[in-house]
Design a protein around this motif. Structure first.
Motif, PDB file in Angstrom:
ATOM      1  N   ILE A 160       0.836  -1.202   0.000  1.00 44.18           N
ATOM      2  CA  ILE A 160       0.000   0.000   0.000  1.00 44.18           C
ATOM      3  C   ILE A 160       0.871   1.252   0.000  1.00 44.18           C
ATOM      4  O   ILE A 160       0.562   2.247  -0.669  1.00 44.18           O
ATOM      5  CB  ILE A 160      -0.941  -0.003   1.224  1.00 44.18           C
ATOM      6  N   ASN A 161       1.973   1.214   0.742  1.00 45.46           N
ATOM      7  CA  ASN A 161       2.874   2.374   0.816  1.00 45.46           C
ATOM      8  C   ASN A 161       3.539   2.681  -0.513  1.00 45.46           C
ATOM      9  O   ASN A 161       4.033   3.792  -0.724  1.00 45.46           O
ATOM     10  CB  ASN A 161       3.947   2.140   1.890  1.00 45.46           C
ATOM     11  N   ASP A 165      -0.260   8.549  -4.192  1.00 43.92           N
ATOM     12  CA  ASP A 165      -0.916   9.209  -3.068  1.00 43.92           C
ATOM     13  C   ASP A 165      -2.427   9.047  -3.105  1.00 43.92           C
ATOM     14  O   ASP A 165      -3.059   8.737  -2.095  1.00 43.92           O
ATOM     15  CB  ASP A 165      -0.553  10.702  -3.049  1.00 43.92           C
ATOM     16  N   ARG A 166      -3.029   9.248  -4.281  1.00 41.46           N
ATOM     17  CA  ARG A 166      -4.489   9.199  -4.374  1.00 41.46           C
ATOM     18  C   ARG A 166      -5.003   7.770  -4.206  1.00 41.46           C
ATOM     19  O   ARG A 166      -5.973   7.535  -3.497  1.00 41.46           O
ATOM     20  CB  ARG A 166      -4.964   9.776  -5.713  1.00 41.46           C
ATOM     21  N   GLU A 167      -4.323   6.809  -4.843  1.00 40.57           N
ATOM     22  CA  GLU A 167      -4.730   5.403  -4.706  1.00 40.57           C
ATOM     23  C   GLU A 167      -4.599   4.943  -3.260  1.00 40.57           C
ATOM     24  O   GLU A 167      -5.469   4.239  -2.738  1.00 40.57           O
ATOM     25  CB  GLU A 167      -3.887   4.505  -5.613  1.00 40.57           C
ATOM     26  N   ARG A 168      -3.496   5.353  -2.612  1.00 41.60           N
ATOM     27  CA  ARG A 168      -3.278   4.956  -1.219  1.00 41.60           C
ATOM     28  C   ARG A 168      -4.368   5.535  -0.310  1.00 41.60           C
ATOM     29  O   ARG A 168      -4.868   4.856   0.588  1.00 41.60           O
ATOM     30  CB  ARG A 168      -1.899   5.421  -0.743  1.00 41.60           C
ATOM     31  N   LYS A 169      -4.750   6.763  -0.561  1.00 38.66           N
ATOM     32  CA  LYS A 169      -5.785   7.395   0.253  1.00 38.66           C
ATOM     33  C   LYS A 169      -7.129   6.702   0.055  1.00 38.66           C
ATOM     34  O   LYS A 169      -7.878   6.487   1.012  1.00 38.66           O
ATOM     35  CB  LYS A 169      -5.913   8.882  -0.115  1.00 38.66           C
ATOM     36  N   ILE A 170      -7.443   6.333  -1.175  1.00 36.06           N
ATOM     37  CA  ILE A 170      -8.705   5.649  -1.466  1.00 36.06           C
ATOM     38  C   ILE A 170      -8.751   4.290  -0.763  1.00 36.06           C
ATOM     39  O   ILE A 170      -9.761   3.922  -0.162  1.00 36.06           O
ATOM     40  CB  ILE A 170      -8.894   5.480  -2.985  1.00 36.06           C
ATOM     41  N   ILE A 184     -16.230   8.567  -0.418  1.00 36.88           N
ATOM     42  CA  ILE A 184     -14.839   8.838  -0.807  1.00 36.88           C
ATOM     43  C   ILE A 184     -14.793   9.849  -1.949  1.00 36.88           C
ATOM     44  O   ILE A 184     -13.952  10.756  -1.955  1.00 36.88           O
ATOM     45  CB  ILE A 184     -14.134   7.537  -1.218  1.00 36.88           C
ATOM     46  N   SER A 185     -15.716   9.700  -2.911  1.00 38.46           N
ATOM     47  CA  SER A 185     -15.731  10.625  -4.058  1.00 38.46           C
ATOM     48  C   SER A 185     -15.961  12.055  -3.601  1.00 38.46           C
ATOM     49  O   SER A 185     -15.355  12.994  -4.124  1.00 38.46           O
ATOM     50  CB  SER A 185     -16.814  10.203  -5.054  1.00 38.46           C
ATOM     51  N   GLU A 186     -16.824  12.220  -2.598  1.00 37.43           N
ATOM     52  CA  GLU A 186     -17.088  13.562  -2.072  1.00 37.43           C
ATOM     53  C   GLU A 186     -15.884  14.110  -1.322  1.00 37.43           C
ATOM     54  O   GLU A 186     -15.577  15.300  -1.402  1.00 37.43           O
ATOM     55  CB  GLU A 186     -18.305  13.523  -1.137  1.00 37.43           C
ATOM     56  N   GLN A 187     -15.180  13.232  -0.602  1.00 39.55           N
ATOM     57  CA  GLN A 187     -14.027  13.669   0.186  1.00 39.55           C
ATOM     58  C   GLN A 187     -12.821  13.957  -0.685  1.00 39.55           C
ATOM     59  O   GLN A 187     -12.093  14.930  -0.444  1.00 39.55           O
ATOM     60  CB  GLN A 187     -13.679  12.595   1.222  1.00 39.55           C
ATOM     61  N   LYS A 200      -9.926  -0.437  -8.040  1.00 38.95           N
ATOM     62  CA  LYS A 200      -9.625  -1.699  -8.702  1.00 38.95           C
ATOM     63  C   LYS A 200      -8.158  -1.753  -9.128  1.00 38.95           C
ATOM     64  O   LYS A 200      -7.491  -2.786  -8.994  1.00 38.95           O
ATOM     65  CB  LYS A 200     -10.537  -1.887  -9.913  1.00 38.95           C
ATOM     66  N   THR A 201      -7.660  -0.626  -9.639  1.00 35.46           N
ATOM     67  CA  THR A 201      -6.256  -0.567 -10.050  1.00 35.46           C
ATOM     68  C   THR A 201      -5.325  -0.756  -8.860  1.00 35.46           C
ATOM     69  O   THR A 201      -4.333  -1.485  -8.938  1.00 35.46           O
ATOM     70  CB  THR A 201      -5.959   0.795 -10.715  1.00 35.46           C
ATOM     71  N   ALA A 202      -5.684  -0.117  -7.740  1.00 34.21           N
ATOM     72  CA  ALA A 202      -4.862  -0.211  -6.531  1.00 34.21           C
ATOM     73  C   ALA A 202      -4.827  -1.639  -6.009  1.00 34.21           C
ATOM     74  O   ALA A 202      -3.769  -2.154  -5.633  1.00 34.21           O
ATOM     75  CB  ALA A 202      -5.396   0.735  -5.461  1.00 34.21           C
TER      76      ALA A 202
END
Length: 212
Positions: A160-161, A165-170, A184-187, A200-202
């Motif tokens: 995960i690390n 950045d965006r994938e990790r946050k999701i 999540i989309s709103e945040q 899915k990619t992450a």
């Protein structure tokens, strides 16, 4: 202090002053600072959060004594008295036998004893000598925390690390905080479809990194 504030949010709905809850959280933080050791090989926050929660729960437990009805206390008294009499006569003092002697249901005996028993916190000390403290939670095993599962968790965290950045946050919001894709989309400020695609990619990247 921000760590304490982030933890106590979940307890603000309880019937306790937010100041009292905050102070209890600070006590947990201080205990964590006093006992933390870099040899634990974990982040300080990982070690401190359970200590903070433990102190808050201790406050809530001690401040919310449960009223027990007179009839239940009387039943509990009779249970203890009957059990004592059976033990004096070297007879079987099991709860089943006590219930039989009292001519009541076993469930009544169990309920009465549970009602008068004191609750304990997992973070209550069971041993304290020369500054060496042993907590109740230290004596409890967990079949899920095997070496194999621990290794797998380390591998997942490491993978995960390595994400963006965006994938990790999701991934964190989705699987560690339990938020929906809509939340999540709103945040994050992107569409739900984008969140779904990035998630899915992450997950695919995490699987590939673990296999390496």
């Amino acid at each position: 202090m921000r760590l304490v504030l982030s933890v106590i949010k979940r307890f603000w709905s309880k019937k306790k002053s937010s100041d009292d809850v905050f102070q209890a959280g600070c006590i947990g933080l201080i205990k964590a600072i006093d006992n933390f050791d870099l040899k634990f090989d974990v982040k300080f926050s990982t070690y401190a959060v359970p200590m903070i929660i433990g102190e808050i729960k201790r406050l809530l437990r001690d401040g919310n004594s449960m009223r027990i009805s007179r009839s239940i206390r009387d039943t509990a008294y009779q249970v203890l008295k009957t059990r004592g009499e059976l033990e004096k006569e070297d007879k079987d003092a099991s709860l089943e036998n006590v219930a039989s002697q009292m001519n009541v249901a076993l469930s009544e005996v169990v309920y009465a004893l549970d009602a008068i028993s004191d609750t304990v916190s997992l973070y209550d000390p069971v041993f304290n000598k020369n500054g060496d403290e042993l907590l109740l939670v230290d004596q409890i095993g967990d079949e899920k925390c095997t070496d194999e599962n621990w290794t797998e968790k380390v591998a997942i965290d490491s993978a995960i690390n390595l994400l963006g950045d965006r994938e990790r946050k999701i991934v964190y919001l989705r699987y560690y905080e339990g938020k929906t894709q809509t939340e999540i989309s709103e945040q994050v400020g992107i569409s739900q479809a984008q969140v779904s695609r990035l998630e899915k990619t992450a997950l695919r990247d995490i699987k590939n990194l673990i296999r390496v």
